[in-house]
Design an enzyme around this catalytic site. Structure first.
Site, PDB file in Angstrom:
ATOM      1  N   SER A  47       0.821  -1.215   0.000  1.00 51.64           N
ATOM      2  CA  SER A  47       0.000   0.000   0.000  1.00 51.64           C
ATOM      3  C   SER A  47       0.854   1.264   0.000  1.00 51.64           C
ATOM      4  O   SER A  47       0.368   2.347  -0.322  1.00 51.64           O
ATOM      5  CB  SER A  47      -0.909   0.006   1.233  1.00 51.64           C
ATOM      6  OG  SER A  47      -0.135  -0.056   2.415  1.00 51.64           O
ATOM      7  N   LYS A  48       2.133   1.139   0.358  1.00 46.04           N
ATOM      8  CA  LYS A  48       3.003   2.316   0.477  1.00 46.04           C
ATOM      9  C   LYS A  48       3.342   2.945  -0.879  1.00 46.04           C
ATOM     10  O   LYS A  48       3.802   4.086  -0.928  1.00 46.04           O
ATOM     11  CB  LYS A  48       4.287   1.962   1.228  1.00 46.04           C
ATOM     12  CG  LYS A  48       4.047   1.497   2.661  1.00 46.04           C
ATOM     13  CD  LYS A  48       3.379   2.565   3.523  1.00 46.04           C
ATOM     14  CE  LYS A  48       3.336   2.162   4.981  1.00 46.04           C
ATOM     15  NZ  LYS A  48       2.751   3.194   5.844  1.00 46.04           N
TER      16      LYS A  48
END
Length: 346
Positions: A47-48
């Site tokens: 998700s980063k």
């Protein structure tokens, strides 16, 4: 005659729009409908990617980042990989301060992506000069032409998920979501996603997942930072020994704590039941669902989305290593019999 080639210009065009996958087997005994937002489908496998791209492009628009500059960040591994990936495509140098709790696989991956990596001791206070927060800050002060992303205290961390993850989940569930379950580290993922979802429907229940040894749950309940809550734990990218301003505690309804051991076994269980090879924090997210189910949180009308933040390949020397699991005392005789399925033919 020129034929149009159906191709992406670079990997950054693949960030976001990750799939929602129904957890048919794993949640078969729990009332309700359970889905995973599988962030490992991002090109950097977590998700980063969303925050790295969002923050860096914002800095470019504002003229803060210029060609040849250096991007500096603190990371437990995933943000660093995403920052390094964006830096490669956009032509920046990358320096990362990493917690020693990060798996060797993650550290090797960061180096493979061209980043300079400083490994800092995990079990020191946030204001210790050796902590990865202070090391990154010092590098930024010393290096002219550098930008410090500072995900823990950067509102753009939250904004990235408000603009992407939240709308994606709302659209994918056709507005039927009743519960969001997400691990909280910097707090950007849960806060940004929750803010968007609650603007669409204030009754969506947002539950944060915290670690034993972290201060977040107690801070949420009392607004007091209690150093007495802090002690070492093994899960990476979950919980904190400080209060990140990127966490909007007002949009989170409650926190639930999970143990290192149960989260590790649940990560392995996800792989074996759903065929989703996910990371340690994904195990923590579903472990939270199990515990919440025991508390009677869900009914047959619940539509529950858990964010699975990253890919299992980042944890080959940890959660998916029988030796590491045994060294932590996470195996009893039953687990060992189940897990050891390798036979060597001589």
């Amino acid at each position: 005659m020129e034929h149009k080639i159906d191709a992406y210009n670079n990997v950054l065009e693949l960030v976001g729009n990750t799939p929602l996958i129904k957890l048919s087997k794993l949640a078969s005994e729990i009332p309700g409908n359970f889905y995973a937002k599988v962030e490992a489908f991002n090109p950097g496998h977590s998700s980063k990617d969303r925050i790295a791209l969002h923050i860096i492009e914002d800095a470019e628009r504002k003229g803060i980042l210029k060609p040849g500059d250096t991007i500096i960040e603190t990371t437990s591994g995933n943000t660093g990989f995403s920052v390094a990936m964006v830096s490669i495509i956009k032509g920046y140098d990358c320096i990362l301060a990493v917690s020693s709790k990060s798996s060797p696989d993650k550290i090797d991956m960061l180096r493979a992506m061209g980043a300079k990596v400083y490994v800092c001791p995990a079990n020191v206070s946030a204001d210790d000069p050796r902590s990865y927060y202070q090391v990154a800050k010092r590098m930024h002060e010393e290096l002219k032409g550098s930008v410090y992303i500072n995900q823990y205290f950067n509102d753009l961390n939250l904004d990235a998920h408000y603009q992407s993850t939240g709308p994606e989940i709302w659209n994918q569930t056709k507005g039927q979501i009743t519960h969001l379950i997400a691990c909280s580290g910097t707090g950007g993922t849960i806060s940004g996603t929750a803010k968007y979802l609650k603007e669409q429907n204030k009754d969506v229940k947002v539950i944060g997942v915290d670690a034993y040894g972290s201060v977040l749950k107690k801070y949420h309940e009392t607004r007091e930072f209690d150093r007495g809550e802090i002690y070492p734990y093994r899960i990476e990218g979950l919980g904190k020994n400080l209060i990140p301003t990127a966490t909007d505690f007002d949009v989170i309804d409650k926190f639930i704590k999970v143990t290192d051991e149960e989260s590790a076994h649940t990560a392995r269980e996800i792989s074996k039941t759903e065929g989703l090879f996910v990371g340690y924090t994904s195990g923590a997210a579903f472990q939270a669902i199990k515990q919440l189910a025991e508390e009677g949180e869900f009914d047959e009308n619940s539509v529950v989305v858990a964010i699975f933040p990253d890919h299992g390949s980042r944890y080959m020397s940890k959660v998916y290593s029988d030796k590491w699991m045994a060294d932590q005392g996470f195996f009893d005789s039953k687990n060992i019999e189940e897990e050891q399925k390798i036979e060597y033919i001589k």
